[in-house]
Design a protein around this motif. Structure first.
Motif, mmCIF file in Angstrom:
data_model
loop_
_atom_site.group_PDB
_atom_site.id
_atom_site.type_symbol
_atom_site.label_atom_id
_atom_site.label_comp_id
_atom_site.label_asym_id
_atom_site.label_seq_id
_atom_site.Cartn_x
_atom_site.Cartn_y
_atom_site.Cartn_z
ATOM 1 N N ALA A 105 1.167 -1.354 0.225
ATOM 2 C CA ALA A 105 -0.032 0.114 0.076
ATOM 3 C C ALA A 105 1.096 1.402 -0.010
ATOM 4 O O ALA A 105 0.358 2.050 -0.376
ATOM 5 N N TYR A 106 2.117 1.208 0.513
ATOM 6 C CA TYR A 106 2.707 2.833 0.449
ATOM 7 C C TYR A 106 4.117 2.722 -0.194
ATOM 8 O O TYR A 106 5.221 2.980 0.136
ATOM 9 N N SER A 107 4.181 1.548 -1.475
ATOM 10 C CA SER A 107 4.917 1.017 -2.291
ATOM 11 C C SER A 107 4.427 1.941 -3.856
ATOM 12 O O SER A 107 3.436 1.230 -4.301
ATOM 13 N N PRO A 108 6.060 2.510 -4.672
ATOM 14 C CA PRO A 108 4.943 2.980 -5.882
ATOM 15 C C PRO A 108 4.888 1.554 -6.132
ATOM 16 O O PRO A 108 4.891 0.730 -6.373
ATOM 17 N N GLU A 109 4.050 2.104 -7.564
ATOM 18 C CA GLU A 109 3.461 0.551 -8.371
ATOM 19 C C GLU A 109 4.912 0.701 -9.243
ATOM 20 O O GLU A 109 5.710 1.294 -9.431
ATOM 21 N N GLY A 110 5.157 -0.470 -9.415
ATOM 22 C CA GLY A 110 6.191 -1.099 -9.839
ATOM 23 C C GLY A 110 7.245 -1.718 -9.177
ATOM 24 O O GLY A 110 8.072 -1.989 -10.094
ATOM 25 N N THR A 111 7.076 -1.429 -7.911
ATOM 26 C CA THR A 111 8.110 -1.687 -7.392
ATOM 27 C C THR A 111 8.156 -3.117 -6.268
ATOM 28 O O THR A 111 7.060 -4.285 -7.134
ATOM 29 N N ARG A 112 8.901 -3.628 -5.408
ATOM 30 C CA ARG A 112 9.069 -5.254 -5.375
ATOM 31 C C ARG A 112 9.543 -5.036 -4.066
ATOM 32 O O ARG A 112 9.405 -4.072 -3.164
ATOM 33 N N VAL A 113 8.028 -6.178 -2.484
ATOM 34 C CA VAL A 113 8.312 -6.582 -2.364
ATOM 35 C C VAL A 113 8.459 -7.505 -1.503
ATOM 36 O O VAL A 113 8.354 -9.245 -2.461
ATOM 37 N N ASP A 136 10.084 -3.454 1.811
ATOM 38 C CA ASP A 136 9.715 -2.685 0.204
ATOM 39 C C ASP A 136 10.529 -1.684 -0.040
ATOM 40 O O ASP A 136 11.909 -1.237 0.671
ATOM 41 N N GLN A 137 10.344 -1.250 -1.318
ATOM 42 C CA GLN A 137 10.678 0.240 -1.500
ATOM 43 C C GLN A 137 9.705 1.455 -1.197
ATOM 44 O O GLN A 137 10.118 1.983 -2.635
ATOM 45 N N GLY A 138 9.209 1.284 -0.433
ATOM 46 C CA GLY A 138 8.533 2.911 -0.203
ATOM 47 C C GLY A 138 8.536 3.903 0.027
ATOM 48 O O GLY A 138 10.181 4.528 -0.077
ATOM 49 N N ILE A 139 7.820 4.898 0.921
ATOM 50 C CA ILE A 139 8.359 6.094 0.591
ATOM 51 C C ILE A 139 9.125 5.665 2.707
ATOM 52 O O ILE A 139 9.175 7.267 2.411
ATOM 53 N N GLY A 140 8.876 4.817 2.994
ATOM 54 C CA GLY A 140 9.954 5.367 4.604
ATOM 55 C C GLY A 140 8.500 5.568 5.441
ATOM 56 O O GLY A 140 7.996 6.199 5.058
ATOM 57 N N ILE A 141 9.223 5.921 7.094
ATOM 58 C CA ILE A 141 7.882 6.548 7.782
ATOM 59 C C ILE A 141 9.143 7.407 8.875
ATOM 60 O O ILE A 141 10.287 7.313 9.004
ATOM 61 N N PRO A 142 8.658 8.719 8.903
ATOM 62 C CA PRO A 142 9.077 10.209 9.495
ATOM 63 C C PRO A 142 9.575 8.873 10.775
ATOM 64 O O PRO A 142 8.994 8.417 11.615
ATOM 65 N N GLU A 143 10.574 9.518 11.751
ATOM 66 C CA GLU A 143 12.062 9.055 12.260
ATOM 67 C C GLU A 143 10.351 9.301 14.195
ATOM 68 O O GLU A 143 10.776 8.265 14.519
ATOM 69 N N GLY A 144 9.893 10.042 13.558
ATOM 70 C CA GLY A 144 9.210 10.513 15.252
ATOM 71 C C GLY A 144 7.892 9.617 14.438
ATOM 72 O O GLY A 144 7.259 9.121 16.480
ATOM 73 N N ARG A 153 -1.793 6.247 12.419
ATOM 74 C CA ARG A 153 -1.293 6.573 10.701
ATOM 75 C C ARG A 153 -1.005 7.748 10.395
ATOM 76 O O ARG A 153 -1.324 8.973 10.884
ATOM 77 N N VAL A 154 0.244 6.849 9.778
ATOM 78 C CA VAL A 154 1.137 8.170 9.613
ATOM 79 C C VAL A 154 0.713 9.283 8.493
ATOM 80 O O VAL A 154 0.578 10.657 8.914
ATOM 81 N N ASP A 155 -0.218 8.606 7.685
ATOM 82 C CA ASP A 155 -0.852 9.476 6.968
ATOM 83 C C ASP A 155 -2.015 9.051 6.856
ATOM 84 O O ASP A 155 -2.506 7.820 5.919
ATOM 85 N N PRO A 156 -3.146 9.590 7.724
ATOM 86 C CA PRO A 156 -4.154 9.264 7.489
ATOM 87 C C PRO A 156 -5.108 8.680 6.118
ATOM 88 O O PRO A 156 -5.987 7.845 5.950
ATOM 89 N N ALA A 157 -4.840 10.024 5.445
ATOM 90 C CA ALA A 157 -5.961 10.399 4.484
ATOM 91 C C ALA A 157 -5.165 9.091 3.519
ATOM 92 O O ALA A 157 -6.006 8.661 2.465
ATOM 93 N N ARG A 158 -4.226 8.517 3.318
ATOM 94 C CA ARG A 158 -3.832 7.737 2.281
ATOM 95 C C ARG A 158 -3.744 6.766 2.915
ATOM 96 O O ARG A 158 -4.132 5.434 2.012
ATOM 97 N N GLU A 211 12.759 8.060 5.267
ATOM 98 C CA GLU A 211 12.079 8.559 3.974
ATOM 99 C C GLU A 211 12.770 8.117 2.697
ATOM 100 O O GLU A 211 13.798 8.851 3.265
ATOM 101 N N GLY A 212 11.330 8.025 1.965
ATOM 102 C CA GLY A 212 12.013 7.805 0.650
ATOM 103 C C GLY A 212 13.085 6.271 0.645
ATOM 104 O O GLY A 212 13.280 6.253 -0.678
ATOM 105 N N SER A 213 13.707 6.094 1.435
ATOM 106 C CA SER A 213 14.504 4.557 0.978
ATOM 107 C C SER A 213 13.995 3.712 1.625
ATOM 108 O O SER A 213 13.855 2.136 1.437
ATOM 109 N N GLY A 214 12.595 3.365 1.487
ATOM 110 C CA GLY A 214 11.819 1.808 1.710
ATOM 111 C C GLY A 214 11.431 2.009 3.678
ATOM 112 O O GLY A 214 12.561 2.232 4.644
ATOM 113 N N SER A 215 11.288 0.336 4.034
ATOM 114 C CA SER A 215 11.251 -0.100 5.628
ATOM 115 C C SER A 215 11.227 -1.290 5.826
ATOM 116 O O SER A 215 10.623 -2.247 4.407
#
Length: 385
Positions: free
Chosen positions: A283-291, A309-317, A328-333, A364-368
Protein backbone atom coordinates in the motif's frame (compact mmCIF):
# COMPACT_ATOMS: atom_id res chain seq x y z
CA UNK A 1 21.04 14.50 127.12
CA UNK A 2 21.98 11.27 125.41
CA UNK A 3 18.30 10.49 124.97
CA UNK A 4 17.80 13.85 123.20
CA UNK A 5 20.78 13.22 120.91
CA UNK A 6 19.52 9.76 120.03
CA UNK A 7 16.05 11.15 119.35
CA UNK A 8 17.48 13.84 117.10
CA UNK A 9 19.57 11.38 115.14
CA UNK A 10 16.56 9.15 114.77
CA UNK A 11 14.50 12.04 113.43
CA UNK A 12 17.22 12.98 110.96
CA UNK A 13 17.45 9.37 109.79
CA UNK A 14 13.70 9.22 109.32
CA UNK A 15 13.76 12.46 107.33
CA UNK A 16 16.57 11.12 105.11
CA UNK A 17 14.70 7.88 104.49
CA UNK A 18 11.55 9.82 103.64
CA UNK A 19 13.41 12.06 101.23
CA UNK A 20 15.13 9.06 99.61
CA UNK A 21 11.84 7.23 99.25
CA UNK A 22 10.12 10.25 97.71
CA UNK A 23 13.00 10.76 95.30
CA UNK A 24 12.91 7.09 94.29
CA UNK A 25 9.19 7.28 93.63
CA UNK A 26 9.62 10.40 91.45
CA UNK A 27 12.45 8.80 89.48
CA UNK A 28 10.39 5.64 88.97
CA UNK A 29 7.40 7.64 87.71
CA UNK A 30 9.56 9.55 85.26
CA UNK A 31 11.18 6.36 84.04
CA UNK A 32 7.79 4.76 83.49
CA UNK A 33 6.63 7.79 81.51
CA UNK A 34 9.85 7.93 79.50
CA UNK A 35 9.78 4.33 78.29
CA UNK A 36 6.91 4.61 75.76
CA UNK A 37 8.05 8.08 74.71
CA UNK A 38 11.54 6.80 73.98
CA UNK A 39 10.04 3.86 72.15
CA UNK A 40 8.00 6.17 69.93
CA UNK A 41 10.81 8.62 69.30
CA UNK A 42 13.26 5.87 68.44
CA UNK A 43 10.92 4.10 65.98
CA UNK A 44 7.45 2.58 65.78
CA UNK A 45 5.31 0.98 68.47
CA UNK A 46 5.85 -2.77 68.75
CA UNK A 47 4.22 -4.74 65.92
CA UNK A 48 3.54 -1.76 63.63
CA UNK A 49 6.72 -2.21 61.61
CA UNK A 50 5.82 -5.83 60.91
CA UNK A 51 2.38 -4.83 59.65
CA UNK A 52 3.75 -2.09 57.41
CA UNK A 53 6.32 -4.43 55.89
CA UNK A 54 3.62 -6.65 54.34
CA UNK A 55 1.48 -3.85 52.90
CA UNK A 56 1.42 -3.54 49.10
CA UNK A 57 0.84 0.20 49.27
CA UNK A 58 3.64 2.74 49.63
CA UNK A 59 3.79 3.53 53.36
CA UNK A 60 5.17 6.54 55.22
CA UNK A 61 5.00 7.25 58.97
CA UNK A 62 5.68 10.79 60.20
CA UNK A 63 6.03 11.92 63.79
CA UNK A 64 4.69 14.98 65.60
CA UNK A 65 7.43 17.17 64.11
CA UNK A 66 6.79 16.05 60.52
CA UNK A 67 9.90 13.88 60.47
CA UNK A 68 9.70 10.60 58.59
CA UNK A 69 10.00 7.73 61.08
CA UNK A 70 9.62 5.01 58.46
CA UNK A 71 9.20 4.99 54.66
CA UNK A 72 8.95 2.10 52.24
CA UNK A 73 11.39 1.89 49.35
CA UNK A 74 8.53 2.47 46.91
CA UNK A 75 7.61 5.75 48.61
CA UNK A 76 11.18 6.96 48.20
CA UNK A 77 11.39 5.71 44.61
CA UNK A 78 8.20 7.55 43.69
CA UNK A 79 9.62 10.81 45.09
CA UNK A 80 7.36 11.15 48.14
CA UNK A 81 10.19 11.10 50.67
CA UNK A 82 13.65 12.66 50.65
CA UNK A 83 15.86 12.04 53.66
CA UNK A 84 13.63 12.28 56.73
CA UNK A 85 11.08 14.62 55.17
CA UNK A 86 7.80 14.17 53.32
CA UNK A 87 8.41 16.32 50.23
CA UNK A 88 4.95 16.22 48.63
CA UNK A 89 3.15 19.32 49.91
CA UNK A 90 -0.33 17.81 49.60
CA UNK A 91 0.64 14.77 51.67
CA UNK A 92 2.31 16.91 54.32
CA UNK A 93 -0.76 19.13 54.61
CA UNK A 94 -3.02 16.09 54.97
CA UNK A 95 -0.76 14.61 57.65
CA UNK A 96 -0.94 17.83 59.69
CA UNK A 97 -4.73 17.97 59.42
CA UNK A 98 -5.08 14.35 60.52
CA UNK A 99 -2.71 14.91 63.45
CA UNK A 100 -4.75 17.95 64.48
CA UNK A 101 -8.27 16.47 64.47
CA UNK A 102 -7.67 12.69 64.32
CA UNK A 103 -9.96 12.20 61.31
CA UNK A 104 -8.98 9.77 58.52
CA UNK A 105 -8.73 11.42 55.11
CA UNK A 106 -8.69 9.98 51.59
CA UNK A 107 -7.91 11.62 48.26
CA UNK A 108 -6.13 11.17 44.91
CA UNK A 109 -2.98 13.07 44.07
CA UNK A 110 -0.45 13.28 41.27
CA UNK A 111 3.23 13.09 42.17
CA UNK A 112 5.60 14.61 39.62
CA UNK A 113 9.27 13.75 40.21
CA UNK A 114 11.85 16.50 39.93
CA UNK A 115 13.51 16.99 36.50
CA UNK A 116 16.80 15.90 38.03
CA UNK A 117 15.44 12.36 38.33
CA UNK A 118 15.20 12.13 34.54
CA UNK A 119 11.41 11.80 34.46
CA UNK A 120 8.80 14.43 33.82
CA UNK A 121 5.60 12.35 33.76
CA UNK A 122 3.62 12.12 36.96
CA UNK A 123 2.10 9.15 38.73
CA UNK A 124 -1.36 9.03 40.27
CA UNK A 125 -1.98 7.67 43.76
CA UNK A 126 -5.00 6.91 45.91
CA UNK A 127 -3.94 8.24 49.32
CA UNK A 128 -5.27 7.35 52.78
CA UNK A 129 -3.95 9.25 55.80
CA UNK A 130 -4.77 8.12 59.35
CA UNK A 131 -3.54 8.73 62.92
CA UNK A 132 -1.26 6.04 64.36
CA UNK A 133 -1.60 5.86 68.15
CA UNK A 134 -1.72 8.83 70.50
CA UNK A 135 1.80 10.20 70.20
CA UNK A 136 1.37 12.34 67.07
CA UNK A 137 2.34 9.63 64.60
CA UNK A 138 0.52 9.72 61.25
CA UNK A 139 0.39 6.92 58.67
CA UNK A 140 0.29 7.74 54.95
CA UNK A 141 -0.66 4.94 52.55
CA UNK A 142 -0.46 5.51 48.79
CA UNK A 143 -1.74 3.04 46.18
CA UNK A 144 -0.32 3.52 42.67
CA UNK A 145 -3.17 4.15 40.21
CA UNK A 146 -1.00 5.06 37.23
CA UNK A 147 -1.42 1.81 35.31
CA UNK A 148 -5.16 1.71 35.97
CA UNK A 149 -5.55 5.26 34.71
CA UNK A 150 -3.46 4.45 31.64
CA UNK A 151 -5.67 1.45 30.85
CA UNK A 152 -8.80 3.57 31.32
CA UNK A 153 -7.40 6.21 28.96
CA UNK A 154 -6.58 3.56 26.37
CA UNK A 155 -10.08 2.14 26.70
CA UNK A 156 -11.67 5.56 26.24
CA UNK A 157 -9.50 6.30 23.23
CA UNK A 158 -10.25 2.89 21.78
CA UNK A 159 -14.01 3.34 22.09
CA UNK A 160 -13.77 6.83 20.59
CA UNK A 161 -11.63 5.59 17.69
CA UNK A 162 -13.88 2.62 16.99
CA UNK A 163 -16.94 4.88 17.03
CA UNK A 164 -15.26 7.25 14.59
CA UNK A 165 -14.06 4.48 12.28
CA UNK A 166 -17.48 2.80 12.24
CA UNK A 167 -19.29 6.07 11.69
CA UNK A 168 -17.51 6.74 8.40
CA UNK A 169 -18.53 3.62 6.42
CA UNK A 170 -21.95 3.39 8.09
CA UNK A 171 -22.67 7.02 7.24
CA UNK A 172 -21.42 6.50 3.70
CA UNK A 173 -23.65 3.45 3.23
CA UNK A 174 -26.67 5.35 4.48
CA UNK A 175 -25.99 8.27 2.15
CA UNK A 176 -25.30 6.01 -0.84
CA UNK A 177 -28.49 4.02 -0.22
CA UNK A 178 -30.49 7.24 -0.21
CA UNK A 179 -28.76 8.36 -3.41
CA UNK A 180 -29.50 5.05 -5.14
CA UNK A 181 -33.14 5.35 -4.17
CA UNK A 182 -33.36 8.84 -5.68
CA UNK A 183 -31.53 7.71 -8.84
CA UNK A 184 -33.70 4.65 -9.49
CA UNK A 185 -34.44 5.82 -13.05
CA UNK A 186 -30.73 6.17 -13.90
CA UNK A 187 -29.17 2.68 -14.29
CA UNK A 188 -25.67 4.06 -14.74
CA UNK A 189 -25.86 6.07 -11.50
CA UNK A 190 -27.29 3.03 -9.67
CA UNK A 191 -24.36 0.89 -10.82
CA UNK A 192 -21.83 3.55 -9.81
CA UNK A 193 -23.30 4.09 -6.36
CA UNK A 194 -23.80 0.36 -5.84
CA UNK A 195 -20.07 -0.07 -6.47
CA UNK A 196 -19.33 2.52 -3.83
CA UNK A 197 -21.69 0.78 -1.43
CA UNK A 198 -19.84 -2.47 -2.00
CA UNK A 199 -16.51 -0.72 -1.31
CA UNK A 200 -17.77 0.73 1.98
CA UNK A 201 -19.28 -2.63 2.92
CA UNK A 202 -15.91 -4.35 2.44
CA UNK A 203 -14.24 -1.64 4.49
CA UNK A 204 -16.75 -2.13 7.30
CA UNK A 205 -16.30 -5.91 7.16
CA UNK A 206 -12.52 -5.56 7.37
CA UNK A 207 -12.80 -3.25 10.37
CA UNK A 208 -15.08 -5.64 12.24
CA UNK A 209 -12.80 -8.58 11.41
CA UNK A 210 -9.71 -6.70 12.60
CA UNK A 211 -11.46 -5.75 15.83
CA UNK A 212 -12.36 -9.37 16.46
CA UNK A 213 -8.78 -10.49 15.80
CA UNK A 214 -7.36 -7.77 18.04
CA UNK A 215 -9.70 -8.68 20.89
CA UNK A 216 -8.55 -12.27 20.57
CA UNK A 217 -4.82 -11.56 20.87
CA UNK A 218 -4.55 -8.61 23.25
CA UNK A 219 -5.76 -10.43 26.38
CA UNK A 220 -3.62 -12.27 28.94
CA UNK A 221 -5.09 -15.72 28.35
CA UNK A 222 -2.91 -18.13 26.33
CA UNK A 223 -3.79 -19.13 22.77
CA UNK A 224 -5.69 -22.44 22.74
CA UNK A 225 -4.55 -23.73 19.32
CA UNK A 226 -0.76 -23.69 19.63
CA UNK A 227 1.02 -26.32 17.55
CA UNK A 228 4.05 -26.76 15.31
CA UNK A 229 3.71 -24.39 12.36
CA UNK A 230 5.83 -24.35 9.21
CA UNK A 231 6.95 -20.84 8.31
CA UNK A 232 7.12 -21.87 4.66
CA UNK A 233 3.38 -22.51 4.74
CA UNK A 234 2.70 -19.31 6.70
CA UNK A 235 4.56 -17.15 4.17
CA UNK A 236 2.98 -18.94 1.20
CA UNK A 237 -0.55 -18.48 2.58
CA UNK A 238 0.06 -14.83 3.49
CA UNK A 239 1.46 -14.12 0.04
CA UNK A 240 -1.57 -15.77 -1.60
CA UNK A 241 -3.99 -13.61 0.39
CA UNK A 242 -2.04 -10.41 -0.33
CA UNK A 243 -1.38 -11.13 -4.00
CA UNK A 244 -4.56 -9.55 -5.35
CA UNK A 245 -3.96 -6.13 -3.77
CA UNK A 246 -0.29 -6.16 -4.76
CA UNK A 247 -1.03 -7.15 -8.35
CA UNK A 248 -3.57 -4.32 -8.66
CA UNK A 249 -0.69 -1.88 -8.09
CA UNK A 250 1.81 -3.82 -10.22
CA UNK A 251 3.93 -4.71 -7.19
CA UNK A 252 5.96 -7.91 -7.30
CA UNK A 253 6.23 -10.01 -4.13
CA UNK A 254 9.40 -12.07 -3.86
CA UNK A 255 10.12 -14.72 -1.24
CA UNK A 256 13.45 -16.14 -0.16
CA UNK A 257 15.67 -17.06 2.73
CA UNK A 258 15.97 -20.28 4.68
CA UNK A 259 13.46 -23.10 4.26
CA UNK A 260 12.23 -25.66 6.76
CA UNK A 261 11.91 -23.38 9.80
CA UNK A 262 9.23 -24.21 12.36
CA UNK A 263 7.69 -22.31 15.26
CA UNK A 264 5.04 -23.14 17.83
CA UNK A 265 1.93 -21.08 17.39
CA UNK A 266 -1.44 -20.45 15.79
CA UNK A 267 -1.02 -20.70 12.03
CA UNK A 268 -4.01 -18.50 11.18
CA UNK A 269 -2.84 -15.66 13.43
CA UNK A 270 0.71 -15.89 12.07
CA UNK A 271 -0.61 -15.76 8.51
CA UNK A 272 -2.68 -12.69 9.44
CA UNK A 273 0.37 -10.93 10.90
CA UNK A 274 2.59 -11.60 7.86
CA UNK A 275 -0.19 -10.71 5.44
CA UNK A 276 -0.74 -7.38 7.24
CA UNK A 277 2.93 -6.53 6.79
CA UNK A 278 2.80 -7.43 3.09
CA UNK A 279 -0.41 -5.42 2.59
CA UNK A 280 1.17 -2.39 4.27
CA UNK A 281 4.33 -2.72 2.19
CA UNK A 282 2.30 -2.87 -1.03
CA UNK A 283 0.00 0.00 0.00
CA UNK A 284 2.86 2.40 0.74
CA UNK A 285 5.14 1.49 -2.17
CA UNK A 286 5.22 3.09 -5.63
CA UNK A 287 3.69 1.09 -8.45
CA UNK A 288 6.07 -1.24 -10.24
CA UNK A 289 8.31 -1.83 -7.21
CA UNK A 290 9.12 -4.99 -5.27
CA UNK A 291 8.32 -6.36 -1.81
CA UNK A 292 10.68 -9.03 -0.44
CA UNK A 293 9.64 -11.55 2.21
CA UNK A 294 12.56 -13.53 3.68
CA UNK A 295 13.01 -15.94 6.59
CA UNK A 296 16.19 -16.86 8.42
CA UNK A 297 17.45 -18.52 11.56
CA UNK A 298 19.48 -16.41 13.99
CA UNK A 299 22.39 -17.50 16.15
CA UNK A 300 20.36 -17.17 19.36
CA UNK A 301 17.72 -19.77 18.48
CA UNK A 302 15.22 -17.35 16.97
CA UNK A 303 13.65 -17.09 13.55
CA UNK A 304 13.14 -13.83 11.66
CA UNK A 305 10.52 -12.98 9.07
CA UNK A 306 11.58 -9.83 7.22
CA UNK A 307 9.25 -7.84 4.97
CA UNK A 308 11.14 -5.20 3.00
CA UNK A 309 9.66 -2.64 0.61
CA UNK A 310 10.87 0.18 -1.61
CA UNK A 311 8.22 2.56 -0.38
CA UNK A 312 8.03 6.09 0.94
CA UNK A 313 9.45 5.21 4.36
CA UNK A 314 8.30 6.31 7.80
CA UNK A 315 9.33 9.58 9.50
CA UNK A 316 11.57 9.00 12.50
CA UNK A 317 9.12 10.73 14.83
CA UNK A 318 6.40 8.21 13.96
CA UNK A 319 8.42 5.00 14.36
CA UNK A 320 7.59 4.61 18.06
CA UNK A 321 3.84 4.97 17.50
CA UNK A 322 3.08 3.02 14.36
CA UNK A 323 2.11 -0.09 16.35
CA UNK A 324 -0.59 1.80 18.27
CA UNK A 325 -4.19 1.05 17.44
CA UNK A 326 -5.66 3.41 14.83
CA UNK A 327 -2.42 5.38 14.55
CA UNK A 328 -1.76 6.42 10.96
CA UNK A 329 1.30 8.17 9.59
CA UNK A 330 -0.77 9.44 6.67
CA UNK A 331 -4.49 9.21 7.57
CA UNK A 332 -5.71 10.34 4.14
CA UNK A 333 -3.65 7.75 2.28
CA UNK A 334 -4.50 5.01 4.76
CA UNK A 335 -8.23 5.49 4.27
CA UNK A 336 -7.73 5.75 0.52
CA UNK A 337 -6.06 2.33 0.50
CA UNK A 338 -8.78 0.86 2.69
CA UNK A 339 -6.65 0.46 5.82
CA UNK A 340 -8.35 0.15 9.20
CA UNK A 341 -5.44 1.44 11.27
CA UNK A 342 -5.32 -1.84 13.20
CA UNK A 343 -3.00 -3.91 11.01
CA UNK A 344 0.29 -3.16 12.77
CA UNK A 345 -1.33 -3.33 16.21
CA UNK A 346 -2.48 -6.85 15.33
CA UNK A 347 1.04 -7.73 14.18
CA UNK A 348 2.47 -6.53 17.50
CA UNK A 349 -0.03 -8.43 19.67
CA UNK A 350 0.18 -11.63 17.60
CA UNK A 351 3.98 -11.57 17.86
CA UNK A 352 3.90 -10.91 21.61
CA UNK A 353 1.37 -13.70 22.07
CA UNK A 354 3.86 -16.07 20.44
CA UNK A 355 6.71 -15.00 22.73
CA UNK A 356 8.40 -12.81 20.13
CA UNK A 357 8.75 -9.20 19.10
CA UNK A 358 8.33 -7.02 16.03
CA UNK A 359 10.73 -4.23 15.06
CA UNK A 360 11.02 -1.79 12.19
CA UNK A 361 13.80 -0.05 10.32
CA UNK A 362 12.79 2.76 8.01
CA UNK A 363 14.17 5.80 6.27
CA UNK A 364 12.12 8.32 4.37
CA UNK A 365 12.53 7.80 0.64
CA UNK A 366 14.39 4.50 1.11
CA UNK A 367 11.67 2.10 2.18
CA UNK A 368 11.08 0.05 5.33
CA UNK A 369 11.88 -3.36 6.77
CA UNK A 370 9.57 -4.93 9.35
CA UNK A 371 11.00 -7.90 11.27
CA UNK A 372 9.06 -10.49 13.25
CA UNK A 373 11.26 -12.49 15.65
CA UNK A 374 9.88 -15.73 17.10
CA UNK A 375 11.35 -18.62 19.12
CA UNK A 376 12.48 -21.38 16.76
CA UNK A 377 11.07 -24.88 17.22
CA UNK A 378 13.07 -27.92 16.13
CA UNK A 379 15.83 -26.14 14.21
CA UNK A 380 16.91 -28.00 11.06
CA UNK A 381 19.82 -30.41 11.46
CA UNK A 382 22.95 -29.11 9.76
CA UNK A 383 24.19 -31.27 6.87
CA UNK A 384 27.05 -33.68 7.49
CA UNK A 385 30.46 -32.31 6.38
Amino acid sequence: MEVEIVAGLTALAGLAVGLATGLAVRVSERAQQAVPTATIQGGLPPGIASVLSVLRSSAVVVDGEDRVVRASSAARAFGMVAGDRLVVDELLALARLVRRDGEIRETEIQVVPSPARGRTEGRWFAVRVAPLGSHGLVLVLAEDLTEMRRVEAIRRDFVANVSHELKTPVGALSLLAETVENAADDPEAVRRFAGRMQHESVRLTNLVQDLMTLSRVQGDEPLPDMRAVSLDEVVAEALDRAQTKAAARDIEIVTGGQDGLTVRGDDDLLVTAVRNLIDNAAAYSPEGTRVVVATRQTDDGQVEINVTDQGIGIPEGDLERIFERFYRVDPARSRQTGGTGLGLAIVKHVTTKHGGEVTVWSKEGSGSTFTIRLPLLNPPTPPNP
